[in-house]
Design a protein around this motif. Sequence first.
Motif, PDB file in Angstrom:
ATOM      1  N   ASP A 240      28.119   6.012  12.199  1.00 39.61           N
ATOM      2  CA  ASP A 240      28.125   5.155  13.390  1.00 39.61           C
ATOM      3  C   ASP A 240      27.580   3.760  13.055  1.00 39.61           C
ATOM      4  OD1 ASP A 240      25.493   5.962  13.033  1.00 39.61           O
ATOM      5  OD2 ASP A 240      25.133   6.452  15.130  1.00 39.61           O
ATOM      6  N   ARG A 241      27.115   3.579  11.809  1.00 43.33           N
ATOM      7  CA  ARG A 241      26.720   2.248  11.332  1.00 43.33           C
ATOM      8  C   ARG A 241      27.460   1.950  10.034  1.00 43.33           C
ATOM      9  NH1 ARG A 241      20.723   2.043  10.017  1.00 43.33           N
ATOM     10  NH2 ARG A 241      21.185   4.087   9.154  1.00 43.33           N
ATOM     11  N   CYS A 242      27.901   0.692   9.869  1.00 42.27           N
ATOM     12  CA  CYS A 242      28.483   0.293   8.591  1.00 42.27           C
ATOM     13  C   CYS A 242      27.793  -0.966   8.088  1.00 42.27           C
ATOM     14  CB  CYS A 242      29.988   0.084   8.693  1.00 42.27           C
ATOM     15  SG  CYS A 242      30.487  -1.254   9.777  1.00 42.27           S
ATOM     16  N   PHE A 243      27.734  -1.096   6.781  1.00 46.32           N
ATOM     17  CA  PHE A 243      27.017  -2.185   6.128  1.00 46.32           C
ATOM     18  C   PHE A 243      27.968  -2.898   5.176  1.00 46.32           C
ATOM     19  CE2 PHE A 243      24.162   1.095   7.448  1.00 46.32           C
ATOM     20  CZ  PHE A 243      23.057   0.421   7.958  1.00 46.32           C
ATOM     21  N   PHE A 244      27.832  -4.217   5.099  1.00 47.75           N
ATOM     22  CA  PHE A 244      28.800  -5.030   4.375  1.00 47.75           C
ATOM     23  C   PHE A 244      28.199  -5.676   3.125  1.00 47.75           C
ATOM     24  CE2 PHE A 244      30.524  -4.754   8.605  1.00 47.75           C
ATOM     25  CZ  PHE A 244      31.893  -4.766   8.439  1.00 47.75           C
ATOM     26  N   PHE A 245      29.055  -5.793   2.104  1.00 48.02           N
ATOM     27  CA  PHE A 245      28.756  -6.533   0.878  1.00 48.02           C
ATOM     28  C   PHE A 245      29.881  -7.539   0.683  1.00 48.02           C
ATOM     29  CE2 PHE A 245      26.875  -2.409   0.689  1.00 48.02           C
ATOM     30  CZ  PHE A 245      25.712  -2.507  -0.068  1.00 48.02           C
ATOM     31  N   TYR A 256      24.088 -11.456  10.712  1.00 46.43           N
ATOM     32  CA  TYR A 256      25.215 -12.388  10.525  1.00 46.43           C
ATOM     33  C   TYR A 256      26.560 -11.713  10.820  1.00 46.43           C
ATOM     34  CZ  TYR A 256      21.492 -15.116   8.474  1.00 46.43           C
ATOM     35  OH  TYR A 256      20.307 -15.790   8.289  1.00 46.43           O
ATOM     36  N   ILE A 257      26.598 -10.402  10.667  1.00 46.72           N
ATOM     37  CA  ILE A 257      27.831  -9.662  11.017  1.00 46.72           C
ATOM     38  C   ILE A 257      28.039  -9.664  12.531  1.00 46.72           C
ATOM     39  CG2 ILE A 257      28.955  -7.404  10.953  1.00 46.72           C
ATOM     40  CD1 ILE A 257      28.901  -8.786   8.232  1.00 46.72           C
ATOM     41  N   VAL A 258      26.942  -9.593  13.304  1.00 53.50           N
ATOM     42  CA  VAL A 258      27.064  -9.643  14.770  1.00 53.50           C
ATOM     43  C   VAL A 258      27.775 -10.933  15.194  1.00 53.50           C
ATOM     44  CG1 VAL A 258      25.799  -9.786  16.958  1.00 53.50           C
ATOM     45  CG2 VAL A 258      25.055  -8.170  15.195  1.00 53.50           C
ATOM     46  N   GLY A 259      27.352 -12.055  14.638  1.00 60.80           N
ATOM     47  CA  GLY A 259      27.982 -13.331  14.982  1.00 60.80           C
ATOM     48  C   GLY A 259      29.442 -13.379  14.575  1.00 60.80           C
ATOM     49  N   LEU A 260      29.742 -12.865  13.375  1.00 64.46           N
ATOM     50  CA  LEU A 260      31.117 -12.873  12.874  1.00 64.46           C
ATOM     51  C   LEU A 260      32.027 -12.021  13.761  1.00 64.46           C
ATOM     52  CD1 LEU A 260      33.057 -13.705  10.563  1.00 64.46           C
ATOM     53  CD2 LEU A 260      32.334 -11.641   9.338  1.00 64.46           C
ATOM     54  N   LEU A 261      31.553 -10.828  14.128  1.00 62.72           N
ATOM     55  CA  LEU A 261      32.364  -9.943  14.972  1.00 62.72           C
ATOM     56  C   LEU A 261      32.521 -10.502  16.387  1.00 62.72           C
ATOM     57  CD1 LEU A 261      31.073  -6.399  13.922  1.00 62.72           C
ATOM     58  CD2 LEU A 261      33.261  -7.437  13.349  1.00 62.72           C
ATOM     59  N   ALA A 262      31.455 -11.085  16.915  1.00 62.81           N
ATOM     60  CA  ALA A 262      31.549 -11.691  18.253  1.00 62.81           C
ATOM     61  C   ALA A 262      32.615 -12.778  18.255  1.00 62.81           C
ATOM     62  CB  ALA A 262      30.194 -12.263  18.659  1.00 62.81           C
ATOM     63  N   ILE A 357      30.094 -16.304   5.621  1.00 58.06           N
ATOM     64  CA  ILE A 357      28.698 -15.979   5.907  1.00 58.06           C
ATOM     65  C   ILE A 357      27.739 -17.093   5.451  1.00 58.06           C
ATOM     66  CG2 ILE A 357      26.838 -14.354   5.343  1.00 58.06           C
ATOM     67  CD1 ILE A 357      28.868 -13.203   7.301  1.00 58.06           C
ATOM     68  N   ASP A 358      28.031 -17.713   4.312  1.00 55.44           N
ATOM     69  CA  ASP A 358      27.119 -18.720   3.743  1.00 55.44           C
ATOM     70  C   ASP A 358      26.765 -19.811   4.742  1.00 55.44           C
ATOM     71  OD1 ASP A 358      26.760 -17.571   1.293  1.00 55.44           O
ATOM     72  OD2 ASP A 358      28.294 -18.757   0.271  1.00 55.44           O
ATOM     73  N   ALA A 359      27.776 -20.301   5.442  1.00 54.17           N
ATOM     74  CA  ALA A 359      27.542 -21.404   6.383  1.00 54.17           C
ATOM     75  C   ALA A 359      26.581 -20.973   7.485  1.00 54.17           C
ATOM     76  CB  ALA A 359      28.871 -21.854   6.984  1.00 54.17           C
ATOM     77  N   ARG A 360      26.656 -19.692   7.876  1.00 49.73           N
ATOM     78  CA  ARG A 360      25.790 -19.198   8.954  1.00 49.73           C
ATOM     79  C   ARG A 360      24.354 -18.987   8.463  1.00 49.73           C
ATOM     80  NH1 ARG A 360      28.294 -21.438  12.357  1.00 49.73           N
ATOM     81  NH2 ARG A 360      26.632 -20.630  13.703  1.00 49.73           N
ATOM     82  N   ILE A 361      24.219 -18.487   7.230  1.00 47.90           N
ATOM     83  CA  ILE A 361      22.884 -18.298   6.664  1.00 47.90           C
ATOM     84  C   ILE A 361      22.197 -19.656   6.501  1.00 47.90           C
ATOM     85  CG2 ILE A 361      21.600 -17.539   4.606  1.00 47.90           C
ATOM     86  CD1 ILE A 361      23.695 -15.339   4.240  1.00 47.90           C
TER      87      ILE A 361
END
Length: 451
Positions: A240-245, A256-262, A357-361
């Motif tokens: 029920d959880r997934c993690f990204f590389f 940062y995944i929350v923002g990308l998915l939103a 992702i880089d730009a958001r970090i």
Amino acid sequence: MDLSCFKAYDLRGRVPDQLNPALAERIGRAYVEVTGARKVIVGYDIRLSSPDIADALSSGLMAAGADVFDIGLCGTEHVYFATSHYRMDGGIMVTASHNPKDHNGMKMVASESRPISSDNGLNDIRDRVPEPFANAPQQGRYETLDVMDAYIDHLLGYVDATSLKPMKIVVNAGNGGAGLVVDALEQHLPFEFIKLHHEPDGNFPHGVPNPILPENRAITAETVLNHQAAMGIAWDGDFDRCFFFDETGRFIEGYYIVGLLADQFLRKTGGGKVIHDPRLTWNTLDLVRAAGGEPVESKTGHAFIKQRMRDEDAVYGGEMSAHHYFRDFAYCDSGMIPWLLVAERLSQSGQSLSSLIDARIEAYPASGEINRTIDNPPKVIQAIEEAYGPDAVAVNHIDGLSVEFETWRFNLRMSNTEPVVRLNVESRADKPLMETKTEELLAVMERLNNS
């Protein structure tokens, strides 16, 4: 009778002393008496004890008069999907997620896959378990139900299949259940999957599947680099959880995944509300507003997020802990929909995951969640509010203590289950400031704890 397996949101405990088939049978009876459910989905994860516990649970449900629809070995989201899709009265998943392998547990939902937690029925079920039971006048019936095809069709409905481009994706199921779904999706997608720890195995030969532990990440990261994959994905046991590389093998913080998915979801819906937790917020607020959405802050925890999503009719909800919720998925969390949406974004944008992702970090550097054991958490949190609050732009208590300044902010909250305080700090495009303030707060916490 030991009922210590009943927690705030679900059941978890050691097998057989805290959870066993005899107790599971009584839990099934109590579930029916408290909820009144007549048709119940039952599924179970890859743990060695799960089939016996699920069988006993089903026996208790049927003895109390409920019909059982057994969907077999699956992920938690299969139970969420089946309960809402087939309009059942409730569903129970036998799983202990990422707990040690000698543990098991249950996650319970009512109709429409609404979560059952301690404030809406779980304590009532617990309190009913030790009391005497009588069999229902008519025993419930048992039926197996294959939900995989309908579930896969539903998952594929979240992406535009014609826009997907061939790419290599490393997938690490951790010997949990995610591999079964990846195999079912594979024929419908143009991706080449490099599969790690793919076979379901309750012995957990490579350790309990919990990708949030740094020691469990290396193999996924290395495999991404070795195969020059576009990204890597790792799941916990009940997925029920997934993690990204990203393609460099870097583990991406869930924030940062929350923002990308939103952003990706709002592009599809043309607006709508997005629920987020209060720990780290600025990146999410920025992206949601830019995409024409409305951000709504909610207390952390799946029961709170799901209820708030229903109240607001939100299209998507995300927590930095890697739980992602979708309105069309009965407002429940899925570990499969997120990576499909990210793959779609990579295909449509032609960008790498690292560049997205880089730009958001850079814009919103964050500390990640830091845990500290504190003897008296309320005292320490109150002292920090008194020290930092007067000069702040905003202070709120939606979940713990959130304190916001012009250029940085932090959230400090107590764990529900242990004497731990969790700290998150972020800044506006100023990583040294974020790091300085993080160290400063940790030093203050330590001083207060020792005083």
